[in-house]
Design a protein around this motif. Structure first.
Motif, PDB file in Angstrom:
ATOM      1  N   VAL A   1       0.811  -1.213   0.000  1.00 29.30           N
ATOM      2  CA  VAL A   1       0.000   0.000   0.000  1.00 29.30           C
ATOM      3  C   VAL A   1       0.849   1.269   0.000  1.00 29.30           C
ATOM      4  O   VAL A   1       0.485   2.254  -0.636  1.00 29.30           O
ATOM      5  N   ILE A   2       1.970   1.248   0.696  1.00 31.39           N
ATOM      6  CA  ILE A   2       2.793   2.449   0.842  1.00 31.39           C
ATOM      7  C   ILE A   2       4.035   2.314  -0.040  1.00 31.39           C
ATOM      8  O   ILE A   2       4.863   1.427   0.184  1.00 31.39           O
ATOM      9  N   PRO A   3       4.180   3.167  -1.036  1.00 30.99           N
ATOM     10  CA  PRO A   3       5.320   3.049  -1.953  1.00 30.99           C
ATOM     11  C   PRO A   3       6.664   3.328  -1.287  1.00 30.99           C
ATOM     12  O   PRO A   3       6.760   4.159  -0.383  1.00 30.99           O
ATOM     13  N   PHE A   4       7.671   2.620  -1.741  1.00 32.45           N
ATOM     14  CA  PHE A   4       9.083   2.865  -1.438  1.00 32.45           C
ATOM     15  C   PHE A   4       9.473   2.586   0.014  1.00 32.45           C
ATOM     16  O   PHE A   4      10.472   3.103   0.479  1.00 32.45           O
ATOM     17  N   VAL A   5       8.719   1.765   0.750  1.00 28.46           N
ATOM     18  CA  VAL A   5       9.086   1.407   2.115  1.00 28.46           C
ATOM     19  C   VAL A   5       9.618  -0.012   2.228  1.00 28.46           C
ATOM     20  O   VAL A   5      10.040  -0.434   3.299  1.00 28.46           O
ATOM     21  N   GLY A   6       9.598  -0.756   1.134  1.00 25.24           N
ATOM     22  CA  GLY A   6      10.035  -2.148   1.164  1.00 25.24           C
ATOM     23  C   GLY A   6      11.525  -2.278   1.435  1.00 25.24           C
ATOM     24  O   GLY A   6      12.313  -1.367   1.174  1.00 25.24           O
ATOM     25  N   SER A   7      11.900  -3.437   1.958  1.00 23.93           N
ATOM     26  CA  SER A   7      13.304  -3.660   2.291  1.00 23.93           C
ATOM     27  C   SER A   7      14.107  -4.182   1.089  1.00 23.93           C
ATOM     28  O   SER A   7      15.313  -4.025   1.044  1.00 23.93           O
ATOM     29  N   PHE A   8      13.450  -4.794   0.121  1.00 23.01           N
ATOM     30  CA  PHE A   8      14.134  -5.353  -1.042  1.00 23.01           C
ATOM     31  C   PHE A   8      13.895  -4.452  -2.245  1.00 23.01           C
ATOM     32  O   PHE A   8      12.768  -4.258  -2.671  1.00 23.01           O
TER      33      PHE A   8
ATOM     34  N   TRP B   1      -7.457   8.393 -16.840  1.00 27.06           N
ATOM     35  CA  TRP B   1      -6.251   8.879 -17.529  1.00 27.06           C
ATOM     36  C   TRP B   1      -4.981   8.400 -16.838  1.00 27.06           C
ATOM     37  O   TRP B   1      -3.910   8.350 -17.445  1.00 27.06           O
ATOM     38  N   PHE B   2      -5.052   8.059 -15.553  1.00 27.04           N
ATOM     39  CA  PHE B   2      -3.886   7.564 -14.829  1.00 27.04           C
ATOM     40  C   PHE B   2      -3.408   6.203 -15.345  1.00 27.04           C
ATOM     41  O   PHE B   2      -2.325   5.759 -14.985  1.00 27.04           O
ATOM     42  N   THR B   3      -4.211   5.569 -16.184  1.00 25.99           N
ATOM     43  CA  THR B   3      -3.764   4.330 -16.832  1.00 25.99           C
ATOM     44  C   THR B   3      -2.503   4.595 -17.648  1.00 25.99           C
ATOM     45  O   THR B   3      -1.612   3.746 -17.719  1.00 25.99           O
ATOM     46  N   TYR B   4      -2.417   5.779 -18.246  1.00 26.66           N
ATOM     47  CA  TYR B   4      -1.237   6.121 -19.046  1.00 26.66           C
ATOM     48  C   TYR B   4       0.012   6.261 -18.173  1.00 26.66           C
ATOM     49  O   TYR B   4       1.127   6.194 -18.686  1.00 26.66           O
ATOM     50  N   ALA B   5      -0.147   6.453 -16.885  1.00 25.13           N
ATOM     51  CA  ALA B   5       0.993   6.454 -15.951  1.00 25.13           C
ATOM     52  C   ALA B   5       1.209   5.060 -15.369  1.00 25.13           C
ATOM     53  O   ALA B   5       2.346   4.614 -15.215  1.00 25.13           O
ATOM     54  N   MET B   6       0.108   4.369 -15.050  1.00 25.14           N
ATOM     55  CA  MET B   6       0.204   3.056 -14.415  1.00 25.14           C
ATOM     56  C   MET B   6       0.969   2.067 -15.272  1.00 25.14           C
ATOM     57  O   MET B   6       1.829   1.339 -14.771  1.00 25.14           O
TER      58      MET B   6
ATOM     59  N   THR C   1       4.186  -0.788  -6.187  1.00 21.49           N
ATOM     60  CA  THR C   1       3.149  -0.334  -5.257  1.00 21.49           C
ATOM     61  C   THR C   1       2.368   0.842  -5.849  1.00 21.49           C
ATOM     62  O   THR C   1       1.136   0.884  -5.753  1.00 21.49           O
ATOM     63  N   VAL C   2       3.067   1.777  -6.475  1.00 18.53           N
ATOM     64  CA  VAL C   2       2.385   2.911  -7.117  1.00 18.53           C
ATOM     65  C   VAL C   2       1.446   2.400  -8.215  1.00 18.53           C
ATOM     66  O   VAL C   2       0.283   2.825  -8.300  1.00 18.53           O
ATOM     67  N   ALA C   3       1.937   1.479  -9.032  1.00 21.13           N
ATOM     68  CA  ALA C   3       1.103   0.916 -10.106  1.00 21.13           C
ATOM     69  C   ALA C   3      -0.105   0.191  -9.513  1.00 21.13           C
ATOM     70  O   ALA C   3      -1.234   0.340 -10.007  1.00 21.13           O
ATOM     71  N   PHE C   4       0.116  -0.574  -8.460  1.00 22.36           N
ATOM     72  CA  PHE C   4      -0.976  -1.302  -7.799  1.00 22.36           C
ATOM     73  C   PHE C   4      -2.018  -0.332  -7.244  1.00 22.36           C
ATOM     74  O   PHE C   4      -3.224  -0.525  -7.430  1.00 22.36           O
ATOM     75  N   ASP C   5      -1.558   0.718  -6.577  1.00 24.72           N
ATOM     76  CA  ASP C   5      -2.477   1.720  -6.031  1.00 24.72           C
ATOM     77  C   ASP C   5      -3.279   2.410  -7.143  1.00 24.72           C
ATOM     78  O   ASP C   5      -4.477   2.673  -6.990  1.00 24.72           O
ATOM     79  N   LEU C   6      -2.613   2.693  -8.257  1.00 26.46           N
ATOM     80  CA  LEU C   6      -3.322   3.294  -9.397  1.00 26.46           C
ATOM     81  C   LEU C   6      -4.370   2.337  -9.958  1.00 26.46           C
ATOM     82  O   LEU C   6      -5.481   2.754 -10.298  1.00 26.46           O
ATOM     83  N   VAL C   7      -4.027   1.056 -10.050  1.00 28.57           N
ATOM     84  CA  VAL C   7      -4.997   0.072 -10.543  1.00 28.57           C
ATOM     85  C   VAL C   7      -6.215   0.032  -9.621  1.00 28.57           C
ATOM     86  O   VAL C   7      -7.355  -0.002 -10.092  1.00 28.57           O
ATOM     87  N   ILE C   8      -5.979   0.058  -8.331  1.00 27.10           N
ATOM     88  CA  ILE C   8      -7.108   0.052  -7.379  1.00 27.10           C
ATOM     89  C   ILE C   8      -8.008   1.261  -7.638  1.00 27.10           C
ATOM     90  O   ILE C   8      -9.233   1.129  -7.728  1.00 27.10           O
ATOM     91  N   ALA C   9      -7.410   2.435  -7.778  1.00 30.28           N
ATOM     92  CA  ALA C   9      -8.206   3.647  -8.029  1.00 30.28           C
ATOM     93  C   ALA C   9      -8.965   3.546  -9.350  1.00 30.28           C
ATOM     94  O   ALA C   9     -10.143   3.927  -9.419  1.00 30.28           O
TER      95      ALA C   9
END
Length: 185
Positions: free
Chosen positions: A80-87, A125-130, A96-104
Protein backbone atom coordinates in the motif's frame (compact mmCIF):
# COMPACT_ATOMS: atom_id res chain seq x y z
CA UNK A 1 5.45 -25.14 -1.47
CA UNK A 2 7.69 -22.06 -1.27
CA UNK A 3 8.92 -22.54 -4.82
CA UNK A 4 5.34 -22.93 -6.04
CA UNK A 5 4.29 -19.64 -4.43
CA UNK A 6 7.35 -17.89 -5.84
CA UNK A 7 6.78 -19.30 -9.34
CA UNK A 8 3.07 -18.47 -9.25
CA UNK A 9 3.81 -14.96 -8.00
CA UNK A 10 6.22 -14.38 -10.89
CA UNK A 11 3.96 -15.94 -13.52
CA UNK A 12 0.86 -14.06 -12.35
CA UNK A 13 2.80 -10.79 -12.53
CA UNK A 14 3.84 -11.43 -16.13
CA UNK A 15 0.29 -12.47 -17.07
CA UNK A 16 -1.12 -9.35 -15.38
CA UNK A 17 1.30 -7.14 -17.31
CA UNK A 18 0.40 -8.84 -20.61
CA UNK A 19 -3.31 -8.43 -19.89
CA UNK A 20 -2.88 -4.78 -18.87
CA UNK A 21 -1.05 -4.21 -22.16
CA UNK A 22 -3.99 -5.70 -24.08
CA UNK A 23 -6.38 -3.65 -21.95
CA UNK A 24 -4.56 -0.39 -22.74
CA UNK A 25 -4.62 -1.22 -26.45
CA UNK A 26 -8.33 -2.12 -26.32
CA UNK A 27 -9.10 1.04 -24.32
CA UNK A 28 -7.47 3.23 -26.93
CA UNK A 29 -9.26 1.34 -29.71
CA UNK A 30 -12.55 1.67 -27.86
CA UNK A 31 -12.07 5.41 -27.43
CA UNK A 32 -11.46 5.76 -31.16
CA UNK A 33 -14.95 4.47 -31.90
CA UNK A 34 -13.64 1.95 -34.41
CA UNK A 35 -14.52 -1.74 -34.34
CA UNK A 36 -11.97 -4.55 -34.34
CA UNK A 37 -12.05 -7.08 -37.18
CA UNK A 38 -14.92 -9.49 -36.61
CA UNK A 39 -16.20 -7.57 -33.58
CA UNK A 40 -18.90 -4.89 -33.43
CA UNK A 41 -17.94 -1.57 -31.89
CA UNK A 42 -19.96 -2.04 -28.70
CA UNK A 43 -18.14 -5.29 -27.90
CA UNK A 44 -14.73 -3.60 -27.86
CA UNK A 45 -15.78 -1.83 -24.65
CA UNK A 46 -16.99 -5.08 -23.10
CA UNK A 47 -13.82 -6.95 -24.01
CA UNK A 48 -11.70 -4.04 -22.74
CA UNK A 49 -13.52 -4.06 -19.40
CA UNK A 50 -13.31 -7.84 -19.02
CA UNK A 51 -9.61 -7.95 -19.91
CA UNK A 52 -8.91 -5.13 -17.44
CA UNK A 53 -10.77 -6.97 -14.68
CA UNK A 54 -8.96 -10.22 -15.50
CA UNK A 55 -5.65 -8.35 -15.39
CA UNK A 56 -6.64 -6.97 -11.99
CA UNK A 57 -7.41 -10.49 -10.75
CA UNK A 58 -3.95 -11.65 -11.85
CA UNK A 59 -2.43 -8.59 -10.18
CA UNK A 60 -4.17 -9.48 -6.89
CA UNK A 61 -2.93 -13.06 -7.29
CA UNK A 62 0.59 -11.73 -7.95
CA UNK A 63 0.58 -9.56 -4.84
CA UNK A 64 -1.26 -12.11 -2.69
CA UNK A 65 1.07 -15.00 -3.44
CA UNK A 66 4.11 -12.82 -2.82
CA UNK A 67 2.67 -11.79 0.56
CA UNK A 68 2.25 -15.47 1.42
CA UNK A 69 5.68 -16.44 0.09
CA UNK A 70 8.24 -16.43 2.94
CA UNK A 71 11.14 -15.74 0.54
CA UNK A 72 9.75 -12.45 -0.81
CA UNK A 73 8.91 -11.13 2.69
CA UNK A 74 6.35 -8.73 1.22
CA UNK A 75 4.17 -7.04 3.85
CA UNK A 76 0.81 -5.29 3.62
CA UNK A 77 2.59 -1.96 4.14
CA UNK A 78 4.83 -2.72 1.13
CA UNK A 79 1.70 -3.27 -0.97
CA UNK A 80 0.00 0.00 0.00
CA UNK A 81 2.79 2.45 0.84
CA UNK A 82 5.32 3.05 -1.95
CA UNK A 83 9.08 2.86 -1.44
CA UNK A 84 9.09 1.41 2.12
CA UNK A 85 10.04 -2.15 1.16
CA UNK A 86 13.30 -3.66 2.29
CA UNK A 87 14.13 -5.35 -1.04
CA UNK A 88 14.87 -2.99 -3.95
CA UNK A 89 12.67 -0.24 -2.48
CA UNK A 90 12.64 1.89 -5.65
CA UNK A 91 11.54 -0.94 -7.94
CA UNK A 92 9.15 -2.41 -5.40
CA UNK A 93 7.79 1.07 -4.75
CA UNK A 94 7.03 1.50 -8.44
CA UNK A 95 5.02 -1.72 -8.25
CA UNK A 96 3.15 -0.33 -5.26
CA UNK A 97 2.39 2.91 -7.12
CA UNK A 98 1.10 0.92 -10.11
CA UNK A 99 -0.98 -1.30 -7.80
CA UNK A 100 -2.48 1.72 -6.03
CA UNK A 101 -3.32 3.29 -9.40
CA UNK A 102 -5.00 0.07 -10.54
CA UNK A 103 -7.11 0.05 -7.38
CA UNK A 104 -8.21 3.65 -8.03
CA UNK A 105 -8.95 2.92 -11.70
CA UNK A 106 -10.94 -0.25 -10.93
CA UNK A 107 -12.91 1.37 -8.10
CA UNK A 108 -13.85 4.39 -10.23
CA UNK A 109 -14.72 2.03 -13.09
CA UNK A 110 -17.07 0.08 -10.84
CA UNK A 111 -18.59 3.30 -9.46
CA UNK A 112 -18.73 5.06 -12.83
CA UNK A 113 -22.48 5.67 -12.75
CA UNK A 114 -22.35 7.08 -9.22
CA UNK A 115 -19.32 9.33 -9.59
CA UNK A 116 -20.06 10.57 -13.08
CA UNK A 117 -18.24 10.37 -16.39
CA UNK A 118 -16.00 13.36 -15.72
CA UNK A 119 -14.47 11.93 -12.53
CA UNK A 120 -14.22 8.49 -14.12
CA UNK A 121 -12.35 9.90 -17.14
CA UNK A 122 -10.02 11.94 -14.93
CA UNK A 123 -8.98 8.91 -12.88
CA UNK A 124 -8.92 6.65 -15.96
CA UNK A 125 -6.25 8.88 -17.53
CA UNK A 126 -3.89 7.56 -14.83
CA UNK A 127 -3.76 4.33 -16.83
CA UNK A 128 -1.24 6.12 -19.05
CA UNK A 129 0.99 6.45 -15.95
CA UNK A 130 0.20 3.06 -14.41
CA UNK A 131 1.26 0.98 -17.41
CA UNK A 132 4.86 2.26 -17.85
CA UNK A 133 5.35 2.30 -14.07
CA UNK A 134 4.31 -1.38 -13.97
CA UNK A 135 6.71 -2.19 -16.82
CA UNK A 136 9.57 -0.47 -15.00
CA UNK A 137 8.69 -2.36 -11.81
CA UNK A 138 8.73 -5.67 -13.64
CA UNK A 139 12.11 -4.98 -15.23
CA UNK A 140 13.75 -3.65 -12.07
CA UNK A 141 12.18 -5.91 -9.46
CA UNK A 142 11.14 -8.99 -11.37
CA UNK A 143 13.19 -12.17 -11.27
CA UNK A 144 12.89 -12.43 -15.06
CA UNK A 145 13.11 -8.66 -15.59
CA UNK A 146 16.47 -8.78 -17.35
CA UNK A 147 16.11 -12.12 -19.14
CA UNK A 148 16.07 -12.01 -22.93
CA UNK A 149 12.52 -13.26 -23.41
CA UNK A 150 11.14 -10.71 -20.94
CA UNK A 151 13.06 -7.80 -22.42
CA UNK A 152 11.72 -8.81 -25.86
CA UNK A 153 8.20 -9.00 -24.41
CA UNK A 154 8.63 -5.55 -22.80
CA UNK A 155 10.00 -4.02 -26.02
CA UNK A 156 7.15 -5.41 -28.14
CA UNK A 157 4.57 -4.31 -25.56
CA UNK A 158 6.09 -0.85 -25.31
CA UNK A 159 6.20 -0.49 -29.10
CA UNK A 160 2.53 -1.46 -29.39
CA UNK A 161 1.42 0.86 -26.59
CA UNK A 162 3.59 3.72 -27.89
CA UNK A 163 2.13 3.30 -31.40
CA UNK A 164 -1.39 3.29 -29.94
CA UNK A 165 -0.70 6.40 -27.86
CA UNK A 166 0.75 8.21 -30.90
CA UNK A 167 -2.38 7.22 -32.83
CA UNK A 168 -4.48 8.42 -29.86
CA UNK A 169 -2.81 11.83 -30.05
CA UNK A 170 -3.07 12.11 -33.84
CA UNK A 171 -5.65 14.12 -35.75
CA UNK A 172 -7.05 10.95 -37.37
CA UNK A 173 -7.78 9.24 -34.05
CA UNK A 174 -11.50 9.89 -33.60
CA UNK A 175 -13.94 8.31 -35.97
CA UNK A 176 -15.50 11.19 -37.86
CA UNK A 177 -17.91 11.18 -40.74
CA UNK A 178 -14.95 11.61 -43.12
CA UNK A 179 -13.16 8.57 -41.67
CA UNK A 180 -16.37 6.52 -41.83
CA UNK A 181 -16.86 7.48 -45.47
CA UNK A 182 -13.25 6.58 -46.33
CA UNK A 183 -13.62 3.12 -44.77
CA UNK A 184 -16.89 2.51 -46.62
CA UNK A 185 -15.39 3.45 -50.00
Amino acid sequence: MNEALWAFGRASGVIALALFTVSVLLGITNRSGRPLPGMPRFSVALVHRNVALLASVFLVLHVGTLILDPFSKLTLADVVIPFVGSFKPLWQGLGTVAFDLVIAIVVTGLLRRRIGARTFRFVHWFTYAMWPIAVLHSIGNGTNGTSGWFILFAIISAALVLAAVIWRLSARFGETDRVRQETLS
